[in-house]
Design an enzyme around this catalytic site. Structure first.
Site, short mmCIF file in Angstrom:
data_model
loop_
_atom_site.label_atom_id
_atom_site.label_comp_id
_atom_site.label_asym_id
_atom_site.label_seq_id
_atom_site.Cartn_x
_atom_site.Cartn_y
_atom_site.Cartn_z
N SER A 15 0.81 -1.22 0.00
CA SER A 15 0.00 0.00 0.00
C SER A 15 0.84 1.27 0.00
O SER A 15 1.88 1.36 0.67
CB SER A 15 -0.90 0.01 1.24
OG SER A 15 -1.49 1.28 1.37
N SER A 17 -0.64 4.06 1.04
CA SER A 17 -1.34 4.96 1.97
C SER A 17 -0.44 5.58 3.04
O SER A 17 -0.58 6.77 3.34
CB SER A 17 -2.53 4.23 2.61
OG SER A 17 -3.49 3.98 1.62
N THR A 62 -9.25 -1.59 3.37
CA THR A 62 -9.18 -1.98 1.95
C THR A 62 -9.55 -3.44 1.82
O THR A 62 -10.01 -4.08 2.78
CB THR A 62 -7.79 -1.62 1.37
OG1 THR A 62 -7.82 -1.84 -0.04
CG2 THR A 62 -6.67 -2.46 1.99
N LYS A 66 -13.99 -4.20 3.14
CA LYS A 66 -14.85 -3.00 3.07
C LYS A 66 -16.30 -3.30 3.47
O LYS A 66 -16.96 -2.46 4.07
CB LYS A 66 -14.78 -2.37 1.68
CG LYS A 66 -13.42 -1.74 1.38
CD LYS A 66 -13.42 -1.02 0.05
CE LYS A 66 -12.02 -0.52 -0.29
NZ LYS A 66 -11.97 0.25 -1.53
N ASN A 87 -14.63 2.49 3.61
CA ASN A 87 -13.16 2.50 3.45
C ASN A 87 -12.50 3.42 4.46
O ASN A 87 -11.27 3.48 4.53
CB ASN A 87 -12.76 2.91 2.02
CG ASN A 87 -12.84 4.39 1.80
OD1 ASN A 87 -13.65 5.08 2.41
ND2 ASN A 87 -12.00 4.91 0.92
N ASP A 102 -14.25 6.53 -1.58
CA ASP A 102 -13.73 6.08 -2.89
C ASP A 102 -14.39 6.82 -4.06
O ASP A 102 -13.71 7.30 -4.97
CB ASP A 102 -13.97 4.57 -3.07
CG ASP A 102 -12.98 3.74 -2.28
OD1 ASP A 102 -11.87 4.22 -2.02
OD2 ASP A 102 -13.34 2.59 -1.92
N GLY A 127 -18.08 -3.64 -14.48
CA GLY A 127 -17.95 -4.34 -13.21
C GLY A 127 -19.18 -4.14 -12.36
O GLY A 127 -19.91 -3.15 -12.52
N ALA A 131 -16.31 -2.26 -5.89
CA ALA A 131 -15.74 -1.02 -6.43
C ALA A 131 -16.76 -0.31 -7.32
O ALA A 131 -16.89 0.91 -7.29
CB ALA A 131 -14.47 -1.32 -7.21
P1 ATR Z 1 -14.36 -5.52 -5.93
O1 ATR Z 1 -14.96 -5.42 -4.57
O2 ATR Z 1 -12.94 -5.13 -6.01
O3 ATR Z 1 -15.19 -4.84 -6.97
P2 ATR Z 1 -15.40 -8.09 -6.61
O4 ATR Z 1 -16.65 -7.84 -5.82
O5 ATR Z 1 -14.74 -9.43 -6.54
O6 ATR Z 1 -14.26 -7.07 -6.23
O7 ATR Z 1 -15.73 -7.73 -8.13
C1 ATR Z 1 -14.79 -7.87 -9.13
C2 ATR Z 1 -15.43 -7.40 -10.44
O8 ATR Z 1 -14.49 -7.53 -11.49
C3 ATR Z 1 -16.65 -8.19 -10.85
O9 ATR Z 1 -17.53 -7.34 -11.54
C4 ATR Z 1 -16.04 -9.26 -11.78
O10 ATR Z 1 -16.95 -9.80 -12.70
P3 ATR Z 1 -17.92 -11.02 -12.26
O11 ATR Z 1 -19.01 -10.41 -11.42
O12 ATR Z 1 -18.40 -11.61 -13.52
O13 ATR Z 1 -17.04 -11.96 -11.46
C5 ATR Z 1 -15.04 -8.39 -12.49
N1 ATR Z 1 -13.92 -9.14 -13.11
C6 ATR Z 1 -12.92 -9.80 -12.50
N2 ATR Z 1 -12.05 -10.30 -13.40
C7 ATR Z 1 -12.52 -9.97 -14.61
C8 ATR Z 1 -12.07 -10.20 -15.95
N3 ATR Z 1 -10.95 -10.89 -16.21
N4 ATR Z 1 -12.80 -9.69 -16.97
C9 ATR Z 1 -13.91 -9.01 -16.72
N5 ATR Z 1 -14.40 -8.75 -15.49
C10 ATR Z 1 -13.72 -9.22 -14.45
#
Ligand code: ATR
Length: 280
Positions: A15, A17, A62, A66, A87, A102, A127, A131
């Site tokens: 990190s 931070s 982090t 979270k 966060n 964030d 996504g 996040a």
């Molecule tokens: P965070 O809290 O960091 O957002 P998360 O809840 O695990 O972590 O979410 C990760 C996101 O990245 C999800 O939207 C995931 O898609 P899925 O819901 O289909 O799993 C997406 N993600 C991770 N790897 C990916 C990849 N190689 N290509 C596209 N999307 C990806």
């Protein structure tokens, strides 16, 4: 004794931070320390409570804590409630208040650092994890004419869109459904960059007017930034500024002073050594 702050995560050793908050503290003349606290999920709750009972004043949280932090605090700010994730925690008397800086950090980077302005933009959020959820409320404050959440697993995008339907015209879909759409702003909130991947979205979503923003940051272009540049996007930016701005929001909450982020961002980019990409 200096006031004590910490970042709780698992892992946390990479990190930035402590560097960021150390610079903020020197700049603002604040007597405080900021340490890293590696805490596995099964110990997170007890570690945090122990930190505060020992006099700790505030923490950042982090991955992967979270969500757990939102369950631990006594009160949530409205934006933390909307994000369903925390966060930043500040102690007020005997109460722990959970906030989420964030999304505000993302907006500050887009509008203040990068100098972008948007007029009823068409926004694509990639996504549907934590996040993305954290970014959605602040992005809706840009009053988009269209907000599309696209995710590898379409159902998660649809569910997230339903949760935010009251805030405006937001819909969820699979990457493949983006064919024939173009966007003014694309924010990558997937964790794909952390594994060296780019979400499999149709290239037509980007044109010479599109701003592409990757929440991930690293040394050199992240895969998403490199992809956006290849497609001729107007701007292709990664998340260093979001990292610093979310920290500044937290610092202000803790110390009542708004730090100047620009010198910190410049120093950070100079110091960053090659390593894996990461995210706030
Ligand atoms: P965070 O809290 O960091 O957002 P998360 O809840 O695990 O972590 O979410 C990760 C996101 O990245 C999800 O939207 C995931 O898609 P899925 O819901 O289909 O799993 C997406 N993600 C991770 N790897 C990916 C990849 N190689 N290509 C596209 N999307 C990806």
């Amino acid at each position: 004794m200096p006031d004590s702050y910490a970042l709780f995560g698992y892992p946390v050793q990479h990190s930035w931070s402590p560097f960021i908050h150390g610079m903020f503290a020197r700049q603002a003349g604040q007597d405080m320390v900021y340490r890293l606290h590696e805490s596995p999920p099964e110990r997170f709750r007890s570690d945090v409570l122990e930190f505060f009972s020992a006099g700790g004043r505030g923490i950042n949280v982090t991955l992967p804590h979270k969500r757990a932090a939102a369950d631990l605090v006594n009160e949530l700010t409205p934006r933390a409630q909307l994000a369903d994730a925390v966060n930043t925690v500040v102690r007020r008397d005997e109460l722990l208040i959970g906030d989420n800086t964030d999304g505000a950090g993302l907006l500050a980077d887009l509008t203040r650092n990068l100098g972008l302005s948007f007029d009823s933009p068409r926004i694509l959020l990639l996504g549907a994890g934590g996040a993305a959820r954290g970014a959605l409320g602040p992005l809706m404050s840009l009053e988009p004419r269209l907000m599309v959440i696209a995710n590898r697993t379409a159902e998660r995008a649809v569910a997230l869109a339903e949760d935010f339907a009251e805030l405006g015209p937001v819909s969820g879909c699979a990457f493949g459904r983006l064919e024939n759409h173009r966007f003014d702003l694309i924010v990558n909130a997937t964790s794909a960059s952390l594994r060296g991947d780019v979400p499999l979205i149709p290239i037509g979503v980007v044109d010479s007017m599109t701003v592409c923003y990757d929440m991930a940051y690293g040394v050199g272009d992240t895969p998403f930034v490199a992809w956006a540049k290849r497609l001729g996007a107007a701007r292709a930016e990664q998340g260093w500024g979001m990292l610093v701005e979310q920290a500044a929001e937290a610092f202000e909450l803790w110390r009542g002073v708004r730090p100047d982020t620009r010198p910190v961002l410049e120093a950070l980019k100079l110091r960053a050594a090659p390593g894996p990409g990461t995210r706030p």
